[in-house]
Design a protein around this motif. Structure first.
Motif, PDB file in Angstrom:
ATOM      1  N   ARG A 325       0.820  -1.215   0.000  1.00  0.00           N
ATOM      2  CA  ARG A 325       0.000   0.000   0.000  1.00  0.00           C
ATOM      3  C   ARG A 325       0.854   1.265   0.000  1.00  0.00           C
ATOM      4  O   ARG A 325       0.329   2.377  -0.124  1.00  0.00           O
ATOM      5  CB  ARG A 325      -0.918  -0.006   1.231  1.00  0.00           C
ATOM      6  CG  ARG A 325      -1.820  -1.236   1.322  1.00  0.00           C
ATOM      7  CD  ARG A 325      -3.056  -1.044   0.498  1.00  0.00           C
ATOM      8  NE  ARG A 325      -3.841   0.034   1.033  1.00  0.00           N
ATOM      9  CZ  ARG A 325      -4.646  -0.085   2.101  1.00  0.00           C
ATOM     10  NH1 ARG A 325      -4.762  -1.240   2.719  1.00  0.00           N
ATOM     11  NH2 ARG A 325      -5.341   0.951   2.523  1.00  0.00           N
ATOM     12  N   TYR A 326       2.149   1.087   0.183  1.00  0.00           N
ATOM     13  CA  TYR A 326       3.071   2.219   0.230  1.00  0.00           C
ATOM     14  C   TYR A 326       4.430   1.700  -0.220  1.00  0.00           C
ATOM     15  O   TYR A 326       4.867   0.633   0.194  1.00  0.00           O
ATOM     16  CB  TYR A 326       3.156   2.749   1.666  1.00  0.00           C
ATOM     17  CG  TYR A 326       4.051   3.954   1.859  1.00  0.00           C
ATOM     18  CD1 TYR A 326       3.538   5.239   1.799  1.00  0.00           C
ATOM     19  CD2 TYR A 326       5.408   3.795   2.121  1.00  0.00           C
ATOM     20  CE1 TYR A 326       4.356   6.344   1.997  1.00  0.00           C
ATOM     21  CE2 TYR A 326       6.225   4.896   2.313  1.00  0.00           C
ATOM     22  CZ  TYR A 326       5.706   6.162   2.257  1.00  0.00           C
ATOM     23  OH  TYR A 326       6.514   7.252   2.444  1.00  0.00           O
ATOM     24  N   VAL A 327       5.095   2.467  -1.098  1.00  0.00           N
ATOM     25  CA  VAL A 327       6.406   2.042  -1.576  1.00  0.00           C
ATOM     26  C   VAL A 327       7.289   3.273  -1.772  1.00  0.00           C
ATOM     27  O   VAL A 327       6.800   4.344  -2.153  1.00  0.00           O
ATOM     28  CB  VAL A 327       6.287   1.234  -2.886  1.00  0.00           C
ATOM     29  CG1 VAL A 327       5.745   2.101  -4.022  1.00  0.00           C
ATOM     30  CG2 VAL A 327       7.620   0.610  -3.282  1.00  0.00           C
ATOM     31  N   LYS A 328       8.557   3.129  -1.468  1.00  0.00           N
ATOM     32  CA  LYS A 328       9.522   4.204  -1.706  1.00  0.00           C
ATOM     33  C   LYS A 328      10.528   3.695  -2.728  1.00  0.00           C
ATOM     34  O   LYS A 328      11.102   2.605  -2.568  1.00  0.00           O
ATOM     35  CB  LYS A 328      10.238   4.595  -0.413  1.00  0.00           C
ATOM     36  CG  LYS A 328      11.308   5.674  -0.612  1.00  0.00           C
ATOM     37  CD  LYS A 328      11.953   6.087   0.705  1.00  0.00           C
ATOM     38  CE  LYS A 328      11.036   7.001   1.479  1.00  0.00           C
ATOM     39  NZ  LYS A 328      11.734   7.615   2.647  1.00  0.00           N
ATOM     40  N   ILE A 329      10.736   4.460  -3.784  1.00  0.00           N
ATOM     41  CA  ILE A 329      11.655   4.039  -4.847  1.00  0.00           C
ATOM     42  C   ILE A 329      12.715   5.109  -5.076  1.00  0.00           C
ATOM     43  O   ILE A 329      12.528   6.281  -4.737  1.00  0.00           O
ATOM     44  CB  ILE A 329      10.909   3.751  -6.175  1.00  0.00           C
ATOM     45  CG1 ILE A 329      10.212   5.026  -6.693  1.00  0.00           C
ATOM     46  CG2 ILE A 329       9.919   2.615  -5.998  1.00  0.00           C
ATOM     47  CD1 ILE A 329       9.574   4.855  -8.072  1.00  0.00           C
ATOM     48  N   ARG A 330      13.827   4.680  -5.663  1.00  0.00           N
ATOM     49  CA  ARG A 330      14.930   5.583  -6.000  1.00  0.00           C
ATOM     50  C   ARG A 330      15.335   5.320  -7.445  1.00  0.00           C
ATOM     51  O   ARG A 330      15.382   4.176  -7.903  1.00  0.00           O
ATOM     52  CB  ARG A 330      16.121   5.355  -5.074  1.00  0.00           C
ATOM     53  CG  ARG A 330      17.328   6.236  -5.407  1.00  0.00           C
ATOM     54  CD  ARG A 330      18.568   5.802  -4.638  1.00  0.00           C
ATOM     55  NE  ARG A 330      18.423   6.007  -3.201  1.00  0.00           N
ATOM     56  CZ  ARG A 330      18.700   5.086  -2.281  1.00  0.00           C
ATOM     57  NH1 ARG A 330      19.099   3.879  -2.658  1.00  0.00           N
ATOM     58  NH2 ARG A 330      18.563   5.361  -0.996  1.00  0.00           N
ATOM     59  N   SER A 348       1.985   8.486 -13.176  1.00  0.00           N
ATOM     60  CA  SER A 348       0.598   8.915 -13.305  1.00  0.00           C
ATOM     61  C   SER A 348      -0.214   7.935 -14.139  1.00  0.00           C
ATOM     62  O   SER A 348      -1.354   7.604 -13.798  1.00  0.00           O
ATOM     63  CB  SER A 348       0.547  10.307 -13.930  1.00  0.00           C
ATOM     64  OG  SER A 348      -0.785  10.719 -14.131  1.00  0.00           O
ATOM     65  N   ALA A 349       0.372   7.436 -15.217  1.00  0.00           N
ATOM     66  CA  ALA A 349      -0.333   6.482 -16.078  1.00  0.00           C
ATOM     67  C   ALA A 349      -0.660   5.193 -15.337  1.00  0.00           C
ATOM     68  O   ALA A 349      -1.659   4.524 -15.636  1.00  0.00           O
ATOM     69  CB  ALA A 349       0.511   6.176 -17.316  1.00  0.00           C
ATOM     70  N   GLN A 350       0.158   4.852 -14.349  1.00  0.00           N
ATOM     71  CA  GLN A 350      -0.075   3.646 -13.552  1.00  0.00           C
ATOM     72  C   GLN A 350      -0.963   3.921 -12.331  1.00  0.00           C
ATOM     73  O   GLN A 350      -1.215   3.023 -11.533  1.00  0.00           O
ATOM     74  CB  GLN A 350       1.257   3.055 -13.096  1.00  0.00           C
ATOM     75  CG  GLN A 350       2.106   2.513 -14.222  1.00  0.00           C
ATOM     76  CD  GLN A 350       1.413   1.377 -14.958  1.00  0.00           C
ATOM     77  OE1 GLN A 350       0.871   0.482 -14.333  1.00  0.00           O
ATOM     78  NE2 GLN A 350       1.446   1.436 -16.282  1.00  0.00           N
ATOM     79  N   ILE A 354       1.474  10.163  -5.660  1.00  0.00           N
ATOM     80  CA  ILE A 354       2.768  10.629  -5.159  1.00  0.00           C
ATOM     81  C   ILE A 354       2.579  11.291  -3.793  1.00  0.00           C
ATOM     82  O   ILE A 354       1.859  12.277  -3.660  1.00  0.00           O
ATOM     83  CB  ILE A 354       3.417  11.611  -6.146  1.00  0.00           C
ATOM     84  CG1 ILE A 354       3.661  10.912  -7.477  1.00  0.00           C
ATOM     85  CG2 ILE A 354       4.720  12.154  -5.575  1.00  0.00           C
ATOM     86  CD1 ILE A 354       4.098  11.843  -8.591  1.00  0.00           C
ATOM     87  N   TYR A 355       3.248  10.722  -2.787  1.00  0.00           N
ATOM     88  CA  TYR A 355       3.172  11.233  -1.416  1.00  0.00           C
ATOM     89  C   TYR A 355       4.286  12.239  -1.139  1.00  0.00           C
ATOM     90  O   TYR A 355       4.095  13.194  -0.401  1.00  0.00           O
ATOM     91  CB  TYR A 355       3.264  10.047  -0.454  1.00  0.00           C
ATOM     92  CG  TYR A 355       3.006  10.389   0.984  1.00  0.00           C
ATOM     93  CD1 TYR A 355       1.704  10.516   1.465  1.00  0.00           C
ATOM     94  CD2 TYR A 355       4.059  10.559   1.880  1.00  0.00           C
ATOM     95  CE1 TYR A 355       1.447  10.820   2.792  1.00  0.00           C
ATOM     96  CE2 TYR A 355       3.820  10.860   3.212  1.00  0.00           C
ATOM     97  CZ  TYR A 355       2.519  10.994   3.667  1.00  0.00           C
ATOM     98  OH  TYR A 355       2.278  11.294   4.978  1.00  0.00           O
ATOM     99  N   GLY A 356       5.452  12.005  -1.741  1.00  0.00           N
ATOM    100  CA  GLY A 356       6.566  12.921  -1.544  1.00  0.00           C
ATOM    101  C   GLY A 356       7.673  12.675  -2.547  1.00  0.00           C
ATOM    102  O   GLY A 356       7.817  11.572  -3.083  1.00  0.00           O
TER     103      GLY A 356
END
Length: 403
Positions: A325-330, A348-350, A354-356
């Motif tokens: 339910r939440y993921v952080k990517i680099r 956006s297409a997916q 965006i949380y931050g």
């Protein structure tokens, strides 16, 4: 070893102070597991935990001289509150030693119930050593959190309530810290329904009971490390261990991640707030830590709801990460106009939210003409996370999951 008569006697002393708590059939968890799940909601107990039961039974059986001298104990929080309230109601002075890193909410609640709080040591065992010093110095009676027959019998009154509400249960699942709770519940359940299973659950970071059973003697851990602070003890007690050997069918362990999932799922689906120690029984069921049959009548005991708000924030975030339910990517972008827009267009297409965003051109780990970007994203599950990652990589972005 305690028997059913001890628990029945305890109920007479306990019922004036402790509440009878609900046994609630859960459509949600029954559908999720295929079993017939009834939640024992001891989170609704006074002080937010079952500990008031054992503490009351112990204090009510003190002599007049012992009551006059006062009591002392050690606790990570829930037993502290139980002893404080039970002592105050009986006009007994109480002094509680708590680990220095005990949750602020539990420290304050213990003081509010009328106890003097002493902060000492890194964990329960160090706090306990200090409490025994006070016992000797001040002549107080030590009220053990679990290694006491009166305390065990008091906790067993939960088992009486379960058996009255669901006499044909197949399995009851119970947290294990020091073992007093499961010793009491297993006594009440097994002596009325010998065919019922009793499953004990510990956190992986404080899992001494299973090793003790394998060795045939109490095994003490060097340290403990778990979000389930209410069961973060290095070993089970001697008196509970005798009962566990005799009346508990199996002991399993669950990870902090599995505990976090149980806490967040209970909060979201059952609108029930539990602490880590209170969630381990359900975590064991949801994670398949023990085997069970379809439609089996299972009672997970949710035995504590005193979670610190800062801890709750961390646990919820871990639960959201574990369930996708939440993921952080680099990723690393070319440092040119429009590069970030290209990345955001894919996200956006997916339909990820965006949380931050953190944007860094100065990292020594990247080229001079590049920028490192970290994004915190709200997603809709593990499948959605995988779809998002696949879409980003198909568009040429080298993406790393960092949470």
């Amino acid at each position: 070893m305690i028997d059913l008569s001890d628990v029945l006697d305890a109920r007479v002393r306990v019922e004036e102070t402790a509440r009878r708590t609900p046994l609630d059939y859960s459509h949600t968890f029954s559908d999720m597991t295929g079993a017939e799940v009834h939640l024992k909601l001891e989170t609704f107990q006074r002080t937010g935990s079952f500990k008031i039961r054992g503490a009351t039974n112990r204090i009510e059986t003190l002599s007049d001289d012992e009551k006059s001298a006062g009591v002392v104990t050690a606790s990570a929080g829930n037993h502290a509150q139980g002893v404080a309230l039970a002592a105050t109601k009986s006009g007994v002075d109480s002094k509680i030693v708590m680990p220095e890193n005990a949750p602020i909410s539990k420290i304050q609640a213990t003081r509010d119930y009328g106890a003097t709080v002493v902060l000492w040591g890194d964990d329960y065992n160090e706090a306990q050593a200090k409490a025994h010093e006070i016992e000797e110095q001040e002549g107080r009676t030590y009220v053990h959190a679990f290694d006491d027959e009166k305390v065990m019998a008091g906790q067993g009154t939960i088992g009486l309530e379960i058996m009255e509400d669901l006499p044909d249960l197949d399995t009851v699942v119970v947290p294990i810290g020091g073992g007093g709770l499961i010793a009491g519940i297993s006594t009440a359940v097994k002596e009325q329904n010998p065919d019922a299973r009793v499953i004990g659950v510990q956190a992986e970071g404080a899992s001494s009971a299973a090793q003790s059973l394998q060795k045939g003697e109490i095994h003490t851990l060097d340290s403990v490390d778990t979000i389930a602070d209410g069961i973060a003890t290095r070993n089970v007690g001697e008196k509970p261990f005798e009962v566990i050997q005799e009346r508990v069918d199996e002991v399993v362990a669950v990870s902090d991640s599995e505990i976090a999932i149980a806490v967040t799922t209970l909060l979201e689906r059952a609108k029930t707030l539990v602490e880590g120690a209170g969630a381990v029984a359900l975590a064991a069921l949801l994670s398949g830590a023990f085997e069970y049959e379809e439609d089996e009548l299972i009672v997970p005991a949710l035995c504590g709801g005193n979670i610190d708000m800062n801890t709750l924030t961390t646990v919820i975030m871990r639960g959201l990460v574990e369930t996708g339910r939440y993921v952080k990517i680099r990723t690393v972008l070319k440092d040119r106009p429009g590069a970030l827009d290209d990345l955001l267009d894919v996200i956006s297409a997916q339909q990820a939210n965006i949380y931050g965003i953190q944007h860094d051109r100065t990292s020594r780990d990247i080229a001079m003409n590049a920028a490192e970007v970290e994004l915190d994203l709200e997603t809709r599950g593990t499948d959605h996370v995988e779809q998002l990652l696949d879409a980003l990589r198909e568009e040429g972005f080298d993406v790393e999951v960092i949470a």
